[in-house]
Design a protein around this motif. Structure first.
Motif, PDB file in Angstrom:
ATOM      1  N   GLY A 124       0.804  -1.102  -0.076  1.00  0.00           N
ATOM      2  CA  GLY A 124       0.223  -0.307   0.043  1.00  0.00           C
ATOM      3  C   GLY A 124       0.679   1.381  -0.119  1.00  0.00           C
ATOM      4  O   GLY A 124       2.093   1.304   0.447  1.00  0.00           O
ATOM      5  N   TYR A 125       0.329   2.403  -0.601  1.00  0.00           N
ATOM      6  CA  TYR A 125       1.111   3.624  -0.523  1.00  0.00           C
ATOM      7  C   TYR A 125       0.942   4.282   0.662  1.00  0.00           C
ATOM      8  O   TYR A 125       1.683   5.293   0.858  1.00  0.00           O
ATOM      9  CB  TYR A 125       0.461   4.501  -1.770  1.00  0.00           C
ATOM     10  CG  TYR A 125       0.738   3.797  -3.132  1.00  0.00           C
ATOM     11  CD1 TYR A 125       2.038   3.624  -3.913  1.00  0.00           C
ATOM     12  CD2 TYR A 125      -0.174   3.087  -3.814  1.00  0.00           C
ATOM     13  CE1 TYR A 125       2.315   3.267  -5.045  1.00  0.00           C
ATOM     14  CE2 TYR A 125      -0.045   2.604  -5.089  1.00  0.00           C
ATOM     15  CZ  TYR A 125       1.103   2.631  -5.498  1.00  0.00           C
ATOM     16  OH  TYR A 125       1.457   2.183  -6.889  1.00  0.00           O
ATOM     17  N   ARG A 126      -0.126   4.199   1.452  1.00  0.00           N
ATOM     18  CA  ARG A 126      -0.085   4.594   2.983  1.00  0.00           C
ATOM     19  C   ARG A 126      -0.353   3.414   3.956  1.00  0.00           C
ATOM     20  O   ARG A 126      -0.788   2.471   3.490  1.00  0.00           O
ATOM     21  CB  ARG A 126      -1.686   5.639   3.140  1.00  0.00           C
ATOM     22  CG  ARG A 126      -1.644   6.443   1.976  1.00  0.00           C
ATOM     23  CD  ARG A 126      -2.650   7.512   2.154  1.00  0.00           C
ATOM     24  NE  ARG A 126      -3.761   6.902   1.646  1.00  0.00           N
ATOM     25  CZ  ARG A 126      -5.166   7.350   1.811  1.00  0.00           C
ATOM     26  NH1 ARG A 126      -5.308   8.585   2.661  1.00  0.00           N
ATOM     27  NH2 ARG A 126      -6.125   6.483   1.467  1.00  0.00           N
ATOM     28  N   ALA A 127      -0.046   3.890   5.101  1.00  0.00           N
ATOM     29  CA  ALA A 127      -0.087   2.814   5.978  1.00  0.00           C
ATOM     30  C   ALA A 127      -1.359   2.591   6.568  1.00  0.00           C
ATOM     31  O   ALA A 127      -2.519   3.236   6.460  1.00  0.00           O
ATOM     32  CB  ALA A 127       0.413   3.469   7.446  1.00  0.00           C
ATOM     33  N   ASP A 128      -1.651   1.128   6.594  1.00  0.00           N
ATOM     34  CA  ASP A 128      -2.828   0.420   7.004  1.00  0.00           C
ATOM     35  C   ASP A 128      -3.809   0.471   5.742  1.00  0.00           C
ATOM     36  O   ASP A 128      -4.954   0.252   5.924  1.00  0.00           O
ATOM     37  CB  ASP A 128      -3.441   1.117   8.223  1.00  0.00           C
ATOM     38  CG  ASP A 128      -2.497   0.872   9.059  1.00  0.00           C
ATOM     39  OD1 ASP A 128      -1.755  -0.375   9.412  1.00  0.00           O
ATOM     40  OD2 ASP A 128      -2.270   1.747  10.252  1.00  0.00           O
ATOM     41  N   VAL A 129      -3.467   0.994   4.550  1.00  0.00           N
ATOM     42  CA  VAL A 129      -4.350   0.845   3.403  1.00  0.00           C
ATOM     43  C   VAL A 129      -3.653   0.319   2.295  1.00  0.00           C
ATOM     44  O   VAL A 129      -2.845   0.947   1.363  1.00  0.00           O
ATOM     45  CB  VAL A 129      -4.737   2.442   2.979  1.00  0.00           C
ATOM     46  CG1 VAL A 129      -5.621   2.329   1.936  1.00  0.00           C
ATOM     47  CG2 VAL A 129      -5.151   3.206   4.225  1.00  0.00           C
ATOM     48  N   ASP A 130      -3.899  -1.107   2.248  1.00  0.00           N
ATOM     49  CA  ASP A 130      -3.262  -2.085   1.041  1.00  0.00           C
ATOM     50  C   ASP A 130      -3.905  -1.698  -0.354  1.00  0.00           C
ATOM     51  O   ASP A 130      -5.239  -1.714  -0.444  1.00  0.00           O
ATOM     52  CB  ASP A 130      -3.389  -3.460   1.494  1.00  0.00           C
ATOM     53  CG  ASP A 130      -2.289  -3.688   2.533  1.00  0.00           C
ATOM     54  OD1 ASP A 130      -1.379  -2.822   2.771  1.00  0.00           O
ATOM     55  OD2 ASP A 130      -2.732  -4.664   3.531  1.00  0.00           O
ATOM     56  N   VAL A 131      -3.153  -1.508  -1.225  1.00  0.00           N
ATOM     57  CA  VAL A 131      -3.561  -1.621  -2.664  1.00  0.00           C
ATOM     58  C   VAL A 131      -3.553  -3.262  -3.177  1.00  0.00           C
ATOM     59  O   VAL A 131      -4.661  -3.416  -3.976  1.00  0.00           O
ATOM     60  CB  VAL A 131      -2.649  -0.760  -3.468  1.00  0.00           C
ATOM     61  CG1 VAL A 131      -3.019  -0.978  -5.072  1.00  0.00           C
ATOM     62  CG2 VAL A 131      -2.831   0.560  -2.994  1.00  0.00           C
ATOM     63  N   LEU A 132      -2.689  -3.895  -2.846  1.00  0.00           N
ATOM     64  CA  LEU A 132      -2.629  -5.282  -3.203  1.00  0.00           C
ATOM     65  C   LEU A 132      -2.863  -6.224  -1.942  1.00  0.00           C
ATOM     66  O   LEU A 132      -2.346  -5.984  -1.027  1.00  0.00           O
ATOM     67  CB  LEU A 132      -1.337  -5.592  -3.904  1.00  0.00           C
ATOM     68  CG  LEU A 132      -0.967  -4.906  -5.112  1.00  0.00           C
ATOM     69  CD1 LEU A 132       0.602  -5.288  -5.770  1.00  0.00           C
ATOM     70  CD2 LEU A 132      -1.731  -5.110  -6.427  1.00  0.00           C
ATOM     71  N   HIS A 133      -3.727  -7.247  -2.010  1.00  0.00           N
ATOM     72  CA  HIS A 133      -3.814  -8.190  -0.749  1.00  0.00           C
ATOM     73  C   HIS A 133      -3.699  -9.597  -1.420  1.00  0.00           C
ATOM     74  O   HIS A 133      -4.228 -10.260  -2.181  1.00  0.00           O
ATOM     75  CB  HIS A 133      -5.395  -7.892  -0.648  1.00  0.00           C
ATOM     76  CG  HIS A 133      -6.052  -6.667  -0.527  1.00  0.00           C
ATOM     77  ND1 HIS A 133      -5.831  -5.860   0.537  1.00  0.00           N
ATOM     78  CD2 HIS A 133      -6.502  -5.857  -1.544  1.00  0.00           C
ATOM     79  CE1 HIS A 133      -6.454  -4.797   0.348  1.00  0.00           C
ATOM     80  NE2 HIS A 133      -6.799  -4.667  -0.706  1.00  0.00           N
ATOM     81  N   GLU A 134      -2.611 -10.051  -0.649  1.00  0.00           N
ATOM     82  CA  GLU A 134      -1.894 -11.522  -0.669  1.00  0.00           C
ATOM     83  C   GLU A 134      -1.891 -11.867  -2.195  1.00  0.00           C
ATOM     84  O   GLU A 134      -2.475 -12.825  -2.552  1.00  0.00           O
ATOM     85  CB  GLU A 134      -3.017 -12.147   0.316  1.00  0.00           C
ATOM     86  CG  GLU A 134      -2.995 -11.889   1.660  1.00  0.00           C
ATOM     87  CD  GLU A 134      -3.850 -12.891   2.529  1.00  0.00           C
ATOM     88  OE1 GLU A 134      -4.601 -13.743   1.868  1.00  0.00           O
ATOM     89  OE2 GLU A 134      -3.807 -12.836   3.726  1.00  0.00           O
TER      90      GLU A 134
END
Length: 593
Positions: free
Chosen positions: A364-374
């Motif tokens: 993710g580009y920001r903490a705790d906000v993922d763009v890609l998940h597993e």
């Protein structure tokens, strides 16, 4: 002292307006110390010449003091002609040395400013690409332009003038102490006022100037984003909202500008009061000392003149030190890139093969906000993988992780068993290259633009690379062929031609794995299809990860990965996915009407 309070930040405004760090005081001191040591010879010459100029300027007060001393003693033969001749000689020497001081100071300032610019550029270019991408246009632009502009005056004037002022004050104080030691007590009367005022000012000034610079960076970011996205703003009728946001940014910036002006409006009167106290105390104390016979009238005259001369260097020191408060913030922003710790890279780590894998990747580009998940993915050597999916699904982000631009938050991305995030950036580029829809034509010849990829390439190799991307036709039609000047001020190239140059650089770089992020997006469909067919023979034998919205690219791929909401929802060949009737099949039917 009570006065104007520092303005409160707009809750919607960024506190630092940057993702690049601002250098700590220790970093700034270390850099400035290194800069001074780099130019210690020039500093030594400047201080020496300045000392000679100050000593020459002190001849006049001593000559006048001697005249007063002789007259008060009743001497009739005062040798006025000799005194005037010595004064004229001292004045000529002072003029010559002062001119030399200004010349040496200007040269020193320009040399240090050039070093600072070069150091910032070299350090910025060496940063990981992902860091620069996250920094954004506004922050980088404000550092390269505004902060450098603010430093120009400081480097050219403030640093040399501060050195001159300190030497000047030291010699005048020494002269005052030697001439009439009791008069040196007058300095102790004015000094507390100066210390209290300066402590009040310099306690508040650095933070205020830092906020002022951050506010300007926020203004630059808002205006740059508005200009870049002008068509989108107009299409979605966001003009009023963007104007309101820009006005908020400008309002916060101007509030900090007003506050720093208030700080200066307190400091400058303190300086003036110090001058009056210094001269007044010399005259009052000196008069009392003369009446008591502790010093002579000649000593009082010389001391008063030296005290009067001291007002100029004290004002110079404080004025340029104030200038350095602004410069200190700009230096901190420029040298802040030195605080970016390079990713732990193992210089000995090398891929053992060309097998590429992504295992349980989160990013993710920001903490705790993922763009890609597993996300897990296996790209076999020599295969062609196509990443397709709706806009914003995470295709380009995944491509940048596979190209080694970013490192995953969790999970691993490996090439030949070696983690890309642990390899030096230069080594990653030897194996994997990213070509996206962004391209740039540098000012210079067409040859220079191509040699960026491989500096030792011969002309025959350059023409072969241009031919591989079907650019040799228009390149040979140029007046001077490879020597033709292109870029700003030179031969204007179309977006398609500029992108062909970028692809020709890719051919010259010759990596075994390519990540193409809509690399032909600026070409019309027919030209793009033709270019991709031409690239086919260049891409043979290489691993290719292609990110595109044009599904004919996916049709030609060995494996297609459908990315939706940061996850791979489908994986297989074109025929397998069309037969499955899932998301890819829907995209394919929509593409073909």
């Amino acid at each position: 002292m009570i006065g104007l309070a520092p303005p409160e930040h707009d809750p919607d405004a960024p506190q630092t307006a940057t993702t690049l760090p601002v250098g700590s005081p220790a970093t700034v001191r270390a850099y400035v110390g290194g800069l001074v040591r780099r130019h210690r010879r020039a500093f030594t010459v400047l201080v020496s010449v300045n000392a000679a100029a100050v000593i020459a300027s002190m001849v006049g007060p001593y000559l006048l003091g001697g005249l007063v001393e002789d007259l008060s003693a009743g001497a009739r033969d005062i040798h006025l002609g000799l005194t005037i001749g010595l004064f004229a000689l001292a004045l000529a020497l002072q003029t010559g040395f002062t001119r030399l001081v200004r010349l040496r100071g200007a040269m020193l300032g320009e040399q240090m400013l050039a070093d600072l610019r070069e150091d910032f550029l070299v350090r910025s270019v060496a940063l990981p690409p992902g860091v620069l991408e996250r920094a954004g246009t506004g922050d980088l632009l404000s550092r390269i332009t505004t902060d450098i502009d603010r430093l120009s005056n400081a480097m050219r004037e403030a640093v040399p003038q501060l050195a001159i002022g300190v030497v000047w004050v030291a010699l005048l104080l020494g002269g005052l102490a030697v001439t009439a030691p009791p008069l040196a007590l007058s300095v102790l009367i004015a000094l507390p006022v100066l210390i209290v005022g300066c402590r009040w000012y310099f306690k508040r000034a650095p933070g205020a100037y830092r906020s002022e610079a951050a506010g300007y960076a926020a203004v630059s970011a808002a205006l740059t984003e508005t200009v870049d996205a002008g068509h989108t703003i107009e299409a979605h009728r966001l003009g009023a909202r963007r104007i309101a946001q820009s006005e908020r940014r400008v309002r916060e910036w101007t509030q900090w500008e007003r506050y720093t002006l208030y700080l200066r409006s307190v400091l400058f009167p303190v300086i003036n009061v110090t001058h009056v106290l210094l001269l007044g105390s010399v005259l009052l104390l000196g008069g009392a000392f003369v009446l008591n016979g502790w010093i002579t009238p000649g000593q009082l005259t010389t001391g008063a003149l030296l005290a009067q001369m001291m007002s100029e260097p004290i004002g110079m020191i404080l004025r340029w030190y104030d200038e350095l408060q602004v410069a200190q913030v700009s230096i901190a922003r420029l040298v802040g890139v030195r605080e970016i710790e390079p990713q732990a890279a193992d210089d000995k780590l090398s891929p053992d093969g060309r097998d590429m894998r992504a295992d349980e990747v989160r990013f993710g580009y920001r903490a705790d906000v993922d763009v890609l998940h597993e996300v897990s993915l296996h790209v076999r050597p020599g295969s062609r993988l196509a990443l397709v999916g709706p806009s914003g699904a995470g295709k380009s982000t995944l491509g940048r992780l596979l190209a080694g631009i970013y490192g995953p938050r969790t999970g691993t991305v490996t090439l030949g068993g070696a983690e890309l995030s642990e390899m030096p950036a230069e080594r990653v580029r030897q194996h994997v290259a990213l070509v996206n829809q962004e391209h740039h034509v540098f000012v210079g010849s067409l040859r220079d633009n191509l040699l960026l990829a491989r500096t030792d390439a011969a002309d025959a190799e350059l023409w072969a690379a241009l031919g591989a991307v079907d650019a040799d036709g228009w390149a040979r039609a140029l007046d001077e062929e490879l020597d033709t000047e292109v870029g700003s001020g030179g031969r204007a190239l179309t977006p398609a031609q500029a992108q062909q140059i970028a692809l020709a650089r890719l051919v010259l770089a010759d990596p075994h794995t390519l990540v193409l992020d809509e690399a032909t997006s600026l070409l019309d469909p027919r030209a793009a299809r033709h270019l991709e067919r031409s690239l086919g023979k260049v891409l043979d034998g290489r691993t290719v990860v292609a990110i595109a919205h044009r599904l004919h690219t996916a049709h030609d791929a060995d494996v297609i990965a459908v990315v939706e909401e940061g996850r791979i929802s489908e994986l297989g060949s074109h025929q397998e996915l069309v037969t499955a009737g899932g998301a890819y099949a829907a995209l394919w039917r929509s593409w073909h009407g």
